[in-house]
Structure formats: structure tokens, C-alpha cells
Design a protein around this motif. Structure first.
Motif, short mmCIF file in Angstrom:
data_model
loop_
_atom_site.label_atom_id
_atom_site.label_comp_id
_atom_site.label_asym_id
_atom_site.label_seq_id
_atom_site.Cartn_x
_atom_site.Cartn_y
_atom_site.Cartn_z
N GLY A 187 0.77 -1.23 0.00
CA GLY A 187 0.00 0.00 0.00
C GLY A 187 0.81 1.28 0.00
O GLY A 187 0.24 2.37 -0.16
N PHE A 188 2.12 1.22 0.17
CA PHE A 188 2.95 2.42 0.20
C PHE A 188 3.40 2.78 -1.22
O PHE A 188 3.64 1.92 -2.07
CB PHE A 188 4.19 2.22 1.07
CG PHE A 188 3.92 2.30 2.54
CD1 PHE A 188 4.02 3.50 3.22
CD2 PHE A 188 3.56 1.16 3.26
CE1 PHE A 188 3.78 3.58 4.58
CE2 PHE A 188 3.32 1.23 4.62
CZ PHE A 188 3.42 2.43 5.29
N CYS A 212 7.89 7.57 1.54
CA CYS A 212 6.84 6.63 1.19
C CYS A 212 5.57 6.96 1.96
O CYS A 212 5.63 7.25 3.16
CB CYS A 212 7.27 5.19 1.49
SG CYS A 212 8.70 4.65 0.52
N ARG A 249 1.34 5.93 2.74
CA ARG A 249 0.19 5.04 2.61
C ARG A 249 -1.06 5.78 3.05
O ARG A 249 -1.10 6.35 4.14
CB ARG A 249 0.35 3.77 3.45
CG ARG A 249 -0.77 2.75 3.19
CD ARG A 249 -0.63 1.53 4.10
NE ARG A 249 -1.54 0.47 3.70
CZ ARG A 249 -2.84 0.43 3.98
NH1 ARG A 249 -3.38 1.44 4.67
NH2 ARG A 249 -3.60 -0.56 3.59
N GLY A 252 -5.02 5.39 3.93
CA GLY A 252 -5.98 4.36 4.31
C GLY A 252 -7.18 4.96 5.00
O GLY A 252 -7.26 6.17 5.23
#
Length: 440
Positions: A46-47, A56, A58, A60
Motif C-alpha cells: 500500500g505504500f 513513502c 500510505r 488508508g
């Protein structure tokens, strides 16, 4: 005729040559380079790299809808309650010469309505009486830089932290503002020292006759932890500053403790065992906690030891003797176990049980009974959850609770319905809940 054709062809060739030369003298316009989003594999799924940086990120979140059911305890109370809940979170990480630099933020928003109430409290969501309630809540916001953690994060005292169940059982699960240092050793071992703000989410009990004067220093948490293939284990302790008090009786201060800090403490040990021999993803939690003068670290809050009819009110950390003005601390312990089992890859069941017992100094009498109230709460629950696709949970939960006291207390249901009081020493209650949840 041939001469004319030759002249025309020669003229066209000359014009083309001149035009080409002029075009070569014009400035050229090249397309700007395109910065494509690249997948970052260093920190898990997901990164992705933020374009133009080595960080990096992510992105969510979560959306949840649920409905709970329970017995009505008053004419004004509903037999059900609903809640919608949204979450957005960002996790940014950068590798540096000093270790990973991480910034994490999680913002929640709740919408509650149709409260299930017992007396003046809500059995499911802790909301006040009224119409719809929309509440933003900052769940987490912290920075990690190598061994340092600073900001609003999960307390380093917590271990199980309501990992299973929709409603769950009483346990220490809070996210204060903190400053912590974690030393890591070989073999998955680590040790943490954390300074945590107790006013953020830990109950600081006071009762009639006590007036809190504020804290002089934050709570000090120390923990030892191990994470290995078989699971995890932790031993944690806290020295909890519960502030200074003025002891008030008869309208005046009879014992001024403004120069003395009352200090509570708590200790907790737990283990999480992975059980792949039963099914992939299965595990078991076992945890025990003891607290003296710091009941918030048992997970005991202002209403957590109440049921629909048997309502104790706020359970205090300290109780004052109205004659002498001396203080006595409340103490207690809790034990819990929680199991997750996958019957199939898409159907799982969670089972959890907890027992909490408190020793609270006597604060008065009801119906001539002056014995200690000393509440004891048993909680048993189970949830069955179906995940037809990744990230989607559909489930149902049932929770049973039994509260017992050392002496009779007022029956809130009789009071709500205007009936004569006889007092009760025990109460049973069932709750049910439906939930659908999407994580991304």
C-alpha cells in the motif's frame, strides 16, 4: 517544356531548403518529463513514493455502520442505538541515516443517534441525551524518529487494547499525548520508557468531598516487550500522579493537601500466542492487571462499571473520610482472555471474557447498609464475522454482563419508572450488535 519543369523543381527545392534552415534556427519545445508514482516496497503493501521525494506514503481509512440492541431501562430510553463512523489515516515514512522517520495521523468522525440509555448514560456509545451527534476525534497523531515516539499515540502500558470484538471488554486502551524512548535488542526484545499525559484519556476519579488541584508531573510508564514467531509478551508498569487535593467537608476545607501529590500505580502482564495449528490467522490473548489509586489503567472509567439498573456512578481513585479528612485509595484487578478462530478463510469467530473486581473504601450507606460497595463485573462476549471480499466485514455480536456489589445500591430502573426503591446487589444485562465495516 522540359526547361519549365526544371525551373519549377529547382525553385521548390530551394524554398524547401531555406524553410528547413529557418526551422532549425527556431527554439525547440521538448515535453516535460513525467514523474510517475512508484510503488514503495520497503514498509509493506500500500505504500508509494510521493513524487519528487524519497518519502513513502500510505493512504488508508475505514467506514463503519452499526446498530445495537438492549433492554430499555427508562421511558425516555430507546431499545436500540445506531452509529456511523468514518476514518482517514496517513502514514509517511522516510529512511534516514538515524533510522526510519515516520509521521502518522488518524482522524475519526462519529455520527450517533437513537441512544440506548440507562439513567443518564448510553450503554453503547457514551453519548449524551439528545438528537444526532456528530463528533470529530483525533485518534492518533505522532512522530517516530529512530527510538523516539512523540505525540498522541497508543499508551506503552497497553497490550491487548481492545483488539477483538465490537463492544469488547473492560481493559486499558487509551491514546494520550506522550514522549517515549524505545531501546531495541536482539531476538525481538525491546524496552520503553514513556512520559504520558493522564488527562488525555485515563480516568482520574474523585468523589464528593475531594476537589482536584491538578497534576505536578505526567504518568511514568515502563515496559518490556518481546515479539517473535510464536507471538508477543509484555510486562508494563506505571507510576500515576493523581494530583493534589483539597478535602472539603461541611462547606469548608478541613484538610489541605495542596502541597502533596497522591501517587497511584498499576502493573500489567500479557501474552499473545499465535495458533497456526488450529487455523491460519488464529491467536489467543491472555492478560492480567492490578492497580492501586489508578483505576483508569484497569480500563475503569466514569461509567464502565454501570449497568442498566445497577448504576454506581463514577468509581473514585481516592475516597475521603469526611471526619478526619484523610484519603484512602481504591484498588482492583482484572483478568481477560480473547480468542480469534477462523472456521473458514472468510468466516471467523471471536470469543472474549473478562473479570474485574474493585476494592473501594466505604463512602456512605443506602437503606442502612454501610458495607463497601466493591463492584465485581463479569463480561462474556462473542462475535461472528463474515468477510466475503478483502477489506469487508459483516458481523453480529452478543455481550453478556453481570455486575455484583458488596451492598445494596439504588435501582435506576425503578427510579426511572417512578417506583419505590428497594435496592439491588446484582444485575444481568445482554447487548447485541450488528456491524458492516469496510477497510481500505
Amino acid at each position: 517544356m522540359k526547361l519549365v519543369k526544371s525551373l519549377l523543381l529547382g525553385t521548390a527545392a530551394g524554398i524547401a531548403a531555406v524553410a528547413g534552415a529557418q526551422a532549425a534556427d527556431l527554439p525547440s519545445r521538448k515535453a516535460a518529463p513525467v514523474e510517475y508514482v512508484r510503488v514503495c516496497t520497503a514498509y509493506g503493501a500500500g505504500f508509494f513514493y510521493i513524487p519528487g521525494t524519497d518519502t513513502c506514503l500510505r493512504v488508508g481509512g475505514r467506514v463503519r455502520a452499526e446498530m445495537g440492541f438492549a433492554e430499555r431501562w427508562s421511558r425516555g430510553g430507546d431499545g436500540y442505538g445506531t452509529r456511523s463512523y468514518g476514518r482517514v489515516q496517513l502514514d509517511a515514512r522516510t529512511q534516514t541515516a538515524f533510522g526510519t522517520l515516520r509521521a502518522f495521523i488518524r482522524q475519526d468522525i462519529y455520527s450517533r443517534s437513537a441512544f440506548i440509555r440507562g439513567g443518564s448514560r448510553d450503554q453503547f456509545y457514551g453519548a449524551v441525551t439528545g438528537g444526532d451527534e456528530n463528533t470529530p476525534a483525533m485518534d492518533k497523531a505522532f512522530i517516530q524518529f529512530g527510538p523516539i515516539t512523540a505525540g498522541k499515540a497508543q499508551s506503552f502500558f497497553d497490550f491487548y487494547a481492545s483488539d477483538l470484538g465490537f463492544k469488547g471488554v473492560i481493559n486499558s486502551d487509551h491514546s494520550p499525548n506522550l514522549f517515549a524512548y524505545t531501546a531495541t535488542f536482539g531476538g525481538g526484545f525491546s524496552a520503553t520508557l514513556s512520559l504520558e499525559d493522564p488527562s488525555m484519556s485515563v480516568n482520574r476519579g474523585a468523589i464528593g468531598g475531594l476537589r482536584a488541584e491538578g497534576n505536578s508531573w505526567p504518568d511514568v510508564v515502563a515496559s518490556l516487550r518481546v515479539d517473535q514467531g510464536w507471538g508477543s509478551a509484555q510486562l508494563a508498569g506505571v507510576i500515576a500522579n493523581r494530583g493534589t487535593y483539597n478535602v472539603v467537608a461541611g462547606g469548608g476545607v478541613i484538610g489541605n493537601r495542596a502541597s502533596t501529590d497522591d501517587t497511584g500505580w498499576a502493573i500489567e502482564g500479557g501474552v499473545k500466542l499465535n495458533l497456526p495449528m488450529l487455523a491460519a490467522g488464529d491467536y489467543l490473548w491472555i492478560q492480567g492487571t492490578y492497580a492501586d489509586g489508578a483505576l483508569g489503567y484497569l480500563g475503569v472509567g466514569s461509567t464502565s462499571m454501570n449497568l442498566g439498573r445497577l448504576v454506581l456512578g463514577a468509581v473514585p481513585d481516592y475516597v475521603v473520610n469526611p471526619v478526619t479528612g484523610s484519603l484512602k485509595s481504591s484498588s482492583g484487578y482484572s483478568v481477560l482472555a480473547a480468542l480469534r478462530h477462523y472456521w473458514t478463510p472468510t468466516i471467523r469467530q471471536e470469543l472474549y471474557a473478562a473479570y474485574t473486581a474493585l476494592d473501594v473504601p466505604a463512602t456512605g450507606a443506602f437503606l442502612g447498609d454501610a458495607r463497601k460497595v466493591n463492584p465485581k463485573l463479569l463480561q462474556l462476549g462473542t462475535a461472528v464475522i463474515w468477510s466475503p471480499v478483502a477489506g469487508l466485514d459483516l458481523g453480529v455480536e452478543v455481550l453478556y454482563q453481570r455486575l455484583e456489589t458488596g451492598r445494596r445500591v439504588a435501582d435506576a430502573k425503578l427510579a426511572n419508572f417512578g417506583l419505590p426503591q428497594v435496592g439491588i446487589k446484582s444485575e444481568d444485562a445482554f447487548q447485541g450488535r450488528l456491524r458492516i465495516q469496510r477497510d481500505f
